[in-house]
Enzyme design. Structure first.
Site, PDB file in Angstrom:
ATOM      1  N   HIS A  96       0.823  -1.207   0.000  1.00  0.00           N
ATOM      2  CA  HIS A  96       0.000   0.000   0.000  1.00  0.00           C
ATOM      3  C   HIS A  96       0.855   1.256   0.000  1.00  0.00           C
ATOM      4  O   HIS A  96       2.010   1.258   0.407  1.00  0.00           O
ATOM      5  CB  HIS A  96      -0.985   0.018   1.179  1.00  0.00           C
ATOM      6  N   CYS A  97       0.251   2.324  -0.482  1.00  0.00           N
ATOM      7  CA  CYS A  97       0.797   3.674  -0.364  1.00  0.00           C
ATOM      8  C   CYS A  97      -0.382   4.533   0.099  1.00  0.00           C
ATOM      9  O   CYS A  97      -1.363   3.996   0.605  1.00  0.00           O
ATOM     10  CB  CYS A  97       1.410   4.157  -1.688  1.00  0.00           C
ATOM     11  N   LYS A  98      -0.287   5.820  -0.013  1.00  0.00           N
ATOM     12  CA  LYS A  98      -1.347   6.694   0.494  1.00  0.00           C
ATOM     13  C   LYS A  98      -2.686   6.405  -0.186  1.00  0.00           C
ATOM     14  O   LYS A  98      -3.698   6.223   0.474  1.00  0.00           O
ATOM     15  CB  LYS A  98      -0.943   8.161   0.286  1.00  0.00           C
TER      16      LYS A  98
END
Length: 177
Positions: free
Chosen positions: A107-109
């Protein structure tokens, strides 16, 4: 784009892109699965545990549940000049090893750019049977998460990564070693 300039010539922050709030299953890897999400999902320990997640690649975000999951923290800003190449092999190998123990979340933002590129790196290095090229890897990711849109610079870095990894084709057999 980095956002528009204000009347004073300063750059205005670009609004944060946002993908779906849940996790998208990219592919099944034996009894386990690879997921892609934004930070909203990655903050929900109960939801992650329900999917059998054991490892998390957190790109540009905090390790929200460091005691509960094994984390690889990738320090990479979502910026036009960001270089993802130094992180591709390490993230791909972390995901591959993690899928032997349980499901993995990347995941990222927003779950749109950086994390999508890292998932593509895993596919190109370890699952060439599913994604023999960058275009194929992007198609696999977008089939599960339509909003996936790695930066053009990341796609160029992935093209080089794919070429470097083309020689020693690794496939599904690598998961069973």
């Amino acid at each position: 784009t980095m956002g528009s300039k204000s009347k004073h010539g300063r750059r205005q922050p670009q609004p944060q892109r946002c993908g779906p709030k849940g996790a998208s299953k990219i592919l099944d890897a034996g009894p386990h699965a690879l997921y892609l999400s934004g930070e909203h999902f990655a903050q929900r320990r109960d939801a992650m545990e329900a999917l059998g997640i054991k490892r998390v690649v957190a790109c540009g975000c905090d390790a929200h549940h460091a005691g509960a999951f094994a984390y690889l923290e990738v320090r990479l800003r979502d910026a036009a000049n960001a270089k993802i190449a130094p992180h591709l092999a390490r993230a791909a190998d972390f995901v591959a090893a993690g899928l032997r123990e349980g499901s993995v979340l990347v995941h990222c933002k927003a779950g749109v750019c950086r994390s999508a590129a890292l998932v593509m790196a895993y596919l190109l290095r370890h699952r060439r049977d599913v994604a023999p090229s960058v275009a194929d890897a992007l198609a696999v990711v977008r089939a599960a998460r339509r909003c996936a849109a790695p930066r053009e610079t990341f796609l160029c870095e992935l093209e080089r990564f794919e070429a470097e990894n083309r020689g020693g084709a690794r496939g599904a057999a690598a998961l069973n070693e």
